[in-house]
Design an enzyme around this catalytic site. Sequence first.
Site, PDB file in Angstrom:
ATOM      1  N   PRO A   2       0.836  -1.212   0.000  1.00 23.96           N
ATOM      2  CA  PRO A   2       0.000   0.000   0.000  1.00 23.96           C
ATOM      3  C   PRO A   2       0.868   1.257   0.000  1.00 23.96           C
ATOM      4  O   PRO A   2       1.782   1.381   0.804  1.00 23.96           O
ATOM      5  CB  PRO A   2      -0.790  -0.107   1.312  1.00 23.96           C
ATOM      6  CG  PRO A   2      -0.651  -1.520   1.756  1.00 23.96           C
ATOM      7  CD  PRO A   2       0.640  -2.027   1.193  1.00 23.96           C
ATOM      8  N   GLU A   3       0.591   2.161  -0.927  1.00 28.75           N
ATOM      9  CA  GLU A   3       1.300   3.438  -0.999  1.00 28.75           C
ATOM     10  C   GLU A   3       0.303   4.541  -0.657  1.00 28.75           C
ATOM     11  O   GLU A   3      -0.808   4.255  -0.215  1.00 28.75           O
ATOM     12  CB  GLU A   3       1.904   3.627  -2.399  1.00 28.75           C
ATOM     13  CG  GLU A   3       2.853   2.481  -2.794  1.00 28.75           C
ATOM     14  CD  GLU A   3       3.463   2.661  -4.177  1.00 28.75           C
ATOM     15  OE1 GLU A   3       3.561   3.802  -4.648  1.00 28.75           O
ATOM     16  OE2 GLU A   3       3.834   1.644  -4.788  1.00 28.75           O
TER      17      GLU A   3
END
Length: 273
Positions: A2-3
């Site tokens: 996840p960014e």
Amino acid sequence: MPELPEVETIKNELLPHVVGRHITGITLFWEGIVRQPAVQEFRSRLTGQEITGIARRGKYLIFSLSSDDLWITHLRMTGALIIGQNSAEPPRFTRAIIHLDNDTGIFFRDPRKFGVMWLAKDTNSIDSKLGPEPLEAAFTPQVLAERLARRTAPIKALLLDQKLIAGVGNMYADEALFAAKINPWRPGGSLSQEEVERLHRAIQRILWAAIGNKGASVDTYFRPDGTEGTAHFEFKVAHGLGGKSCPVCGTTIERTVVRNRGTYFCPRCQPEL
Ligand SMILES: [Zn+2]
């Protein structure tokens, strides 16, 4: 992993489910997910608290509570926060459940167990590790230029450096460099002013678009309702498109490894100078 767009989506979509709710208990299937304080104290300090808000900083989620504690999470490689019924069978790989007072819970699902959560009194320990937020007004092309000046590391590695700019990870760094037509191996300090401006614009446009598409579900990322995001459908080069053609010029997308990170780029649109 996840960014920024994935963590922002989780924040936005958790908010209506959890703000104003009281925490009624914690179930831990894997105690290693709690970094501090000790598990028993973590449980007693969280239980009974009302969740008053959620903020995001970089890839961290910061839950504010009615006490003076902050409950901070980092999803690392494979973490997800899913809203579910307390009585429901936990999804596979659930490591913790934060139970809420309306018979729902936040299920911390994390196949690879790198995700962590902890309590803190402030965000100082996070802030000291993070550069500017790329979607805030204070992040101007001049700020990016100053942070890249004289840097000799490859621009791809610099974009992944959370101290230089917060929240950008492998996927969106590749997409931003492709959009800005900059080779991932270029030393950060070698970018012209025009290239820095292109890169700045590309970073913001790509992150906003990915938030609009609720994040990229290339791996184990899920939205809080358990559904997938669609941002990866718009990827031009990122994540495994090696062997595919550049959507702009038709050249075969190449894979290289920059500082241990698989990196995809078009050798024609993003030439080495
Ligand atoms: Zn191309």
